[in-house]
Write an enzyme that holds these catalytic residues in place. Structure first.
Site, short mmCIF file in Angstrom:
data_model
loop_
_atom_site.label_atom_id
_atom_site.label_comp_id
_atom_site.label_asym_id
_atom_site.label_seq_id
_atom_site.Cartn_x
_atom_site.Cartn_y
_atom_site.Cartn_z
N CYS A 120 0.84 -1.20 0.00
CA CYS A 120 0.00 0.00 0.00
C CYS A 120 0.87 1.24 0.00
CB CYS A 120 -0.90 -0.03 1.24
SG CYS A 120 -1.84 1.48 1.47
N CYS A 180 -0.17 3.98 2.37
CA CYS A 180 0.10 3.73 3.80
C CYS A 180 1.59 3.82 4.11
CB CYS A 180 -0.37 2.34 4.22
SG CYS A 180 -1.88 1.80 3.48
N ASP A 181 2.42 3.21 3.26
CA ASP A 181 3.83 3.02 3.61
C ASP A 181 4.79 3.90 2.80
OD1 ASP A 181 3.00 1.11 5.38
OD2 ASP A 181 3.23 -0.55 3.98
#
Ligand code: NAP
Length: 310
Positions: free
Chosen positions: A136, A139-140
């Site tokens: 993701c 997200c990361d």
């Protein structure tokens, strides 16, 4: 919690399809519960900007949109229970859903479990998650500021991830197994224009090279057979999704890829059970098509409840 209470509708999964079903069901006066494992939004909540859901002139982040959908459904009386579903008996009457928080019974059930990222399937992939392997970008991505990352895939998700990462990372190498992108045209030009994005066509990841963390990947060119090593700090795997249908295997009819076979009505092979959003067979998996499914499922469920006299 009264475990013998029979809801009019149990919705499994709190993504956009699930919460739209909740909104329509609660507004129609159905006693409705949504079972959600973690937090509202599903995959949508991991998307940092949604520009193709109408009504938000400047786009909206997926997390906020999810929260708004949840609050809107709850305003009409839909209830959210945070519980992990462990077993479902969809042929029973009422339908039985066993969870980490106890049992739920329902006259109808909407399956809105969505789809999860598909793995690459190379050795050590699972062990390196969080140490260089990620699924993701929203997200990361921030962990890779100023670094070199590989994005694997050629669909809309991979293209969106590569563009997002190009604004954070020093260099983005997009690795695709064919010589054309599956991603829609809108992504092509920005990708080709981005100075720090390099495309590696006809290439597959054969090996994840690592010490404690990932340090590179070994690629194979499927046309020439040549192998090469690309040094990188992270690999973002963006090769599609697999439907979350393990718990309904043997009960609901699934297609070869594991999606629940259901048409526009969202009705499945079991009366009173509906499949909405990414989990069902459909051409276009988007927030806007998931929410449409949610509305359809409630329409069909109301007819089912009336016809079956429940
Ligand atoms: P997708 O469209 O199925 O694309 C998956 C990509 O991964 C394809 O390019 C595929 O290659 C490649 N792939 C699959 N298995 C692979 C493997 N084992 N090794 C290497 N490459 C592999 O999936 P997605 O991009 O996650 O999108 C899912 C759905 O969400 C789609 O309907 C998409 O349109 C939608 N979506 C839309 C947007 C948007 O509109 N902004 C953004 C994100 C997602 P091939 O091309 O060779 O098959």
């Amino acid at each position: 919690m009264n475990q013998n209470h029979v809801y009019d509708m149990i919705i499994v999964g709190g993504g956009p399809g699930g919460y739209t079903a909740a909104l329509y069901a609660a507004r129609a006066g159905l006693d409705t519960v949504i079972l959600e494992k973690l937090s509202a939004g599903g995959q949508m909540a991991l998307t940092n900007k949604i520009d193709n859901y109408p009504g938000f002139e400047d786009g909206i982040d997926g997390f906020t949109l999810a929260e708004n959908m949840q609050k809107q459904a709850e305003r009409f009386g839909a209830k959210t229970e945070y519980a992990e579903v462990t077993r479902m008996d969809l042929n029973a009457s009422p339908k039985v859903v066993e969870t980490s928080e106890g049992q739920f019974l329902g006259r109808t059930l909407v399956l809105a479990t969505g789809a999860n990222p598909r793995e690459l399937g190379v050795a050590k992939e699972a062990e390196l998650v969080g140490r260089g392997v990620a699924y993701c970008a929203a997200c990361d991505g921030m962990f890779y500021r100023g670094k070199t990352v590989v994005v694997v895939g050629g669909g809309n998700s991979a293209a969106a991830d590569a563009l997002l990462l190009s604004r954070i990372a020093k260099k983005v190498i997009m690795v695709h197994r064919r010589d054309t992108l599956r991603a829609t045209k809108i992504y092509h030009e920005p990708l080709m224009k981005a100075e720090n994005v390099e495309l590696r066509w006809n290439s597959t990841v054969e090996e994840l090279i690592h010490g404690e963390r990932l340090t590179g990947v070994r690629l194979r060119n499927s046309v020439t057979g040549e192998e090469s090593v690309v040094e990188c700090d992270g690999v973002f795997v963006s090769v599609g999704r697999k439907p979350a249908t393990e718990l309904v295997q043997g009960q609901l009819e699934l297609d070869r890829s594991g999606y629940v076979i259901a048409g526009e009505s969202t009705a499945t092979n079991i009366g009173g059970v509906y499949a909405v959003g990414d989990v069902r067979t459909k051409v276009l998996r988007q927030v806007v098509t998931a929410v449409a499914d949610g509305a359809m499922a409630v329409h069909a469920a109301e007819e089912y409840l009336a016809e079956s006299g429940q």
